[in-house]
Write an enzyme that holds these catalytic residues in place. Structure first.
Site, PDB file in Angstrom:
ATOM      1  N   SER A  12       0.846  -1.190   0.000  1.00  0.00           N
ATOM      2  CA  SER A  12       0.000   0.000   0.000  1.00  0.00           C
ATOM      3  C   SER A  12       0.884   1.243   0.000  1.00  0.00           C
ATOM      4  O   SER A  12       2.065   1.194   0.357  1.00  0.00           O
ATOM      5  CB  SER A  12      -0.938  -0.002   1.212  1.00  0.00           C
ATOM      6  OG  SER A  12      -0.222  -0.216   2.417  1.00  0.00           O
ATOM      7  N   GLU A  14       0.920   5.624   0.851  1.00  0.00           N
ATOM      8  CA  GLU A  14       0.263   6.706   1.578  1.00  0.00           C
ATOM      9  C   GLU A  14       0.569   8.064   0.967  1.00  0.00           C
ATOM     10  O   GLU A  14       1.708   8.359   0.604  1.00  0.00           O
ATOM     11  CB  GLU A  14       0.729   6.681   3.035  1.00  0.00           C
ATOM     12  CG  GLU A  14       0.081   7.770   3.898  1.00  0.00           C
ATOM     13  CD  GLU A  14       0.402   7.583   5.355  1.00  0.00           C
ATOM     14  OE1 GLU A  14       0.132   6.477   5.879  1.00  0.00           O
ATOM     15  OE2 GLU A  14       0.933   8.521   5.983  1.00  0.00           O
ATOM     16  N   THR A  45      -3.819  10.916   4.267  1.00  0.00           N
ATOM     17  CA  THR A  45      -3.740  11.392   5.640  1.00  0.00           C
ATOM     18  C   THR A  45      -4.789  12.453   5.943  1.00  0.00           C
ATOM     19  O   THR A  45      -5.418  13.021   5.044  1.00  0.00           O
ATOM     20  CB  THR A  45      -2.345  11.952   5.969  1.00  0.00           C
ATOM     21  OG1 THR A  45      -2.096  13.085   5.129  1.00  0.00           O
ATOM     22  CG2 THR A  45      -1.273  10.902   5.732  1.00  0.00           C
ATOM     23  N   TYR A  46      -4.920  12.740   7.229  1.00  0.00           N
ATOM     24  CA  TYR A  46      -5.981  13.595   7.759  1.00  0.00           C
ATOM     25  C   TYR A  46      -5.338  14.496   8.797  1.00  0.00           C
ATOM     26  O   TYR A  46      -4.757  14.004   9.761  1.00  0.00           O
ATOM     27  CB  TYR A  46      -7.015  12.667   8.397  1.00  0.00           C
ATOM     28  CG  TYR A  46      -8.318  13.259   8.878  1.00  0.00           C
ATOM     29  CD1 TYR A  46      -9.393  13.381   8.002  1.00  0.00           C
ATOM     30  CD2 TYR A  46      -8.506  13.593  10.216  1.00  0.00           C
ATOM     31  CE1 TYR A  46     -10.619  13.839   8.453  1.00  0.00           C
ATOM     32  CE2 TYR A  46      -9.726  14.052  10.668  1.00  0.00           C
ATOM     33  CZ  TYR A  46     -10.782  14.182   9.786  1.00  0.00           C
ATOM     34  OH  TYR A  46     -12.003  14.624  10.242  1.00  0.00           O
ATOM     35  N   GLY A 105      -4.589  10.648  16.361  1.00  0.00           N
ATOM     36  CA  GLY A 105      -4.221  11.960  15.859  1.00  0.00           C
ATOM     37  C   GLY A 105      -3.461  12.755  16.904  1.00  0.00           C
ATOM     38  O   GLY A 105      -3.484  12.437  18.098  1.00  0.00           O
ATOM     39  N   ASP A 106      -2.791  13.792  16.457  1.00  0.00           N
ATOM     40  CA  ASP A 106      -2.017  14.648  17.355  1.00  0.00           C
ATOM     41  C   ASP A 106      -2.905  15.738  17.946  1.00  0.00           C
ATOM     42  O   ASP A 106      -3.790  16.267  17.273  1.00  0.00           O
ATOM     43  CB  ASP A 106      -0.860  15.297  16.606  1.00  0.00           C
ATOM     44  CG  ASP A 106       0.127  14.266  16.086  1.00  0.00           C
ATOM     45  OD1 ASP A 106       0.354  13.261  16.786  1.00  0.00           O
ATOM     46  OD2 ASP A 106       0.652  14.459  14.964  1.00  0.00           O
ATOM     47  N   HIS A 146       5.620   4.408  20.914  1.00  0.00           N
ATOM     48  CA  HIS A 146       5.050   5.743  20.760  1.00  0.00           C
ATOM     49  C   HIS A 146       5.811   6.726  21.650  1.00  0.00           C
ATOM     50  O   HIS A 146       6.123   6.419  22.804  1.00  0.00           O
ATOM     51  CB  HIS A 146       3.564   5.719  21.150  1.00  0.00           C
ATOM     52  CG  HIS A 146       2.820   6.933  20.727  1.00  0.00           C
ATOM     53  ND1 HIS A 146       2.921   8.143  21.392  1.00  0.00           N
ATOM     54  CD2 HIS A 146       1.965   7.145  19.687  1.00  0.00           C
ATOM     55  CE1 HIS A 146       2.150   9.035  20.795  1.00  0.00           C
ATOM     56  NE2 HIS A 146       1.564   8.465  19.765  1.00  0.00           N
ATOM     57  N   PHE A 213      11.307  15.115  10.793  1.00  0.00           N
ATOM     58  CA  PHE A 213      10.169  14.217  10.988  1.00  0.00           C
ATOM     59  C   PHE A 213      10.457  13.219  12.114  1.00  0.00           C
ATOM     60  O   PHE A 213       9.619  12.963  12.979  1.00  0.00           O
ATOM     61  CB  PHE A 213       9.885  13.431   9.706  1.00  0.00           C
ATOM     62  CG  PHE A 213       9.209  14.216   8.616  1.00  0.00           C
ATOM     63  CD1 PHE A 213       8.646  15.458   8.858  1.00  0.00           C
ATOM     64  CD2 PHE A 213       9.139  13.703   7.329  1.00  0.00           C
ATOM     65  CE1 PHE A 213       8.039  16.172   7.851  1.00  0.00           C
ATOM     66  CE2 PHE A 213       8.523  14.415   6.311  1.00  0.00           C
ATOM     67  CZ  PHE A 213       7.976  15.647   6.567  1.00  0.00           C
ATOM     68  N   HIS A 263       4.076  -0.895   3.580  1.00  0.00           N
ATOM     69  CA  HIS A 263       3.263   0.313   3.405  1.00  0.00           C
ATOM     70  C   HIS A 263       4.228   1.476   3.234  1.00  0.00           C
ATOM     71  O   HIS A 263       4.991   1.796   4.146  1.00  0.00           O
ATOM     72  CB  HIS A 263       2.369   0.537   4.631  1.00  0.00           C
ATOM     73  CG  HIS A 263       1.540   1.792   4.560  1.00  0.00           C
ATOM     74  ND1 HIS A 263       0.352   1.852   3.869  1.00  0.00           N
ATOM     75  CD2 HIS A 263       1.727   3.032   5.102  1.00  0.00           C
ATOM     76  CE1 HIS A 263      -0.165   3.063   3.982  1.00  0.00           C
ATOM     77  NE2 HIS A 263       0.660   3.801   4.721  1.00  0.00           N
TER      78      HIS A 263
END
Length: 287
Positions: A12, A14, A45-46, A105-106, A146, A213, A263
């Site tokens: 996949s 992104e 992405t959102y 989400g952040d 995380h 990043f 991905h």
């Protein structure tokens, strides 16, 4: 070494929503090229707090209708109400979408109250309650843990909550240590987590951007890779050649050991992905 050979191998790609019409055209050229590789799906992405929701929907629908590839919008729950989520899910259903990447989400800068949903497992549970099995649900996983997790065990337990809530499969944060992924899979299997955990792959094309990043999301760039990249300075051709070699070798190691696919975080560029794909000898070949 534990592997995931029992799962079907899928690939996949992104994308992020374009900011303007020029970006939209470039992205369409990118997904048109990558569609030739016949991936399982394209994800979009959102933004934090839904800041790019309109562009996400526009991009997803364009891909869904015109690419011949399944489209999967990201859906983050921070700063959202149940009623808003219900409306978004219905909109996706009405447009024939059947795949979602469900994320926490952040938290936007300055926000103290995350809204009705605090964690991704609550979003997954809500989607299942509202839509049953209509959507295939992807969730995030963190082989290097995380950045906000207090410890490794807590992070694994949080991941298990998402799986138990109804996730079908997971996509990892990108990494450059295959061993970190293998150990993560082993730890998951000890907790009876058996869904596919697909490695997230970030091509290396811009060292300064990648370092920024990685510092923000907690992804580790091994010291030997950092030092090599730093030594290239502004020599972008050498950075790209070295990055392609490093990422190809890691992907090859992952697939040979049984990872259930890859991905790719494309950064809306087809070239680096096609090069790695060709190096790996994956089919169909880019045309």
């Amino acid at each position: 070494m534990k592997t995931q050979k029992q799962h079907e191998r899928t690939f996949s790609f992104e994308f992020f929503p374009p900011k303007n019409d020029e970006g939209a055209k470039k992205l369409k050229d990118t997904w048109t090229e990558l569609a030739k590789l016949e991936p399982r799906f394209f994800s979009v992405t959102y933004g934090a707090g839904g800041s790019t929701q309109a562009r996400t929907l526009e991009t997803v629908l364009d891909i869904h209708k015109n690419s011949g590839v399944d489209a999967a919008p990201h859906l983050s729950c921070i700063d959202s109400t149940a009623e808003q989520m219900r409306g978004i899910l219905q909109l996706y259903k009405d447009n024939g979408l059947r795949h979602i990447v469900a994320l926490r989400g952040d938290l936007p800068s300055g926000m103290r109250d995350p809204g009705e949903f605090r964690y991704a497992n609550e979003l997954v549970e809500f989607i299942r309650k509202e839509t049953g099995d209509h959507f295939t649900l992807e969730v995030a996983a963190y082989p290097e843990f995380h950045p906000q997790a207090p410890n490794a065990l807590k992070d694994l337990q949080n991941f298990k909550r998402k799986v138990d809530a109804g996730a079908d499969s997971a996509i990892t944060q990108y990494f450059y240590s295959a061993e970190a992924y293998f150990r993560f899979v082993e730890d998951c299997e000890k907790l009876d987590i058996n869904i596919p955990i697909v490695p997230g792959i970030m091509p290396i094309t811009n060292y300064k951007q990648l370092a920024r990043f990685s510092d923000a999301c907690g992804a580790e760039i091994p010291r030997w890779i950092r030092k090599r990249l730093e030594a290239f300075g502004e020599d972008t051709a050498s950075i790209k050649a070295f990055g392609e070699e490093v990422v190809t070798e890691m992907c090859d190691q992952l697939l040979k050991a049984g990872a259930p696919g890859l991905h790719f975080y494309t950064m809306n560029q087809a070239g680096p992905i096609k090069a790695i794909w060709k190096n790996l000898g994956l089919k169909p070949e880019p045309r």
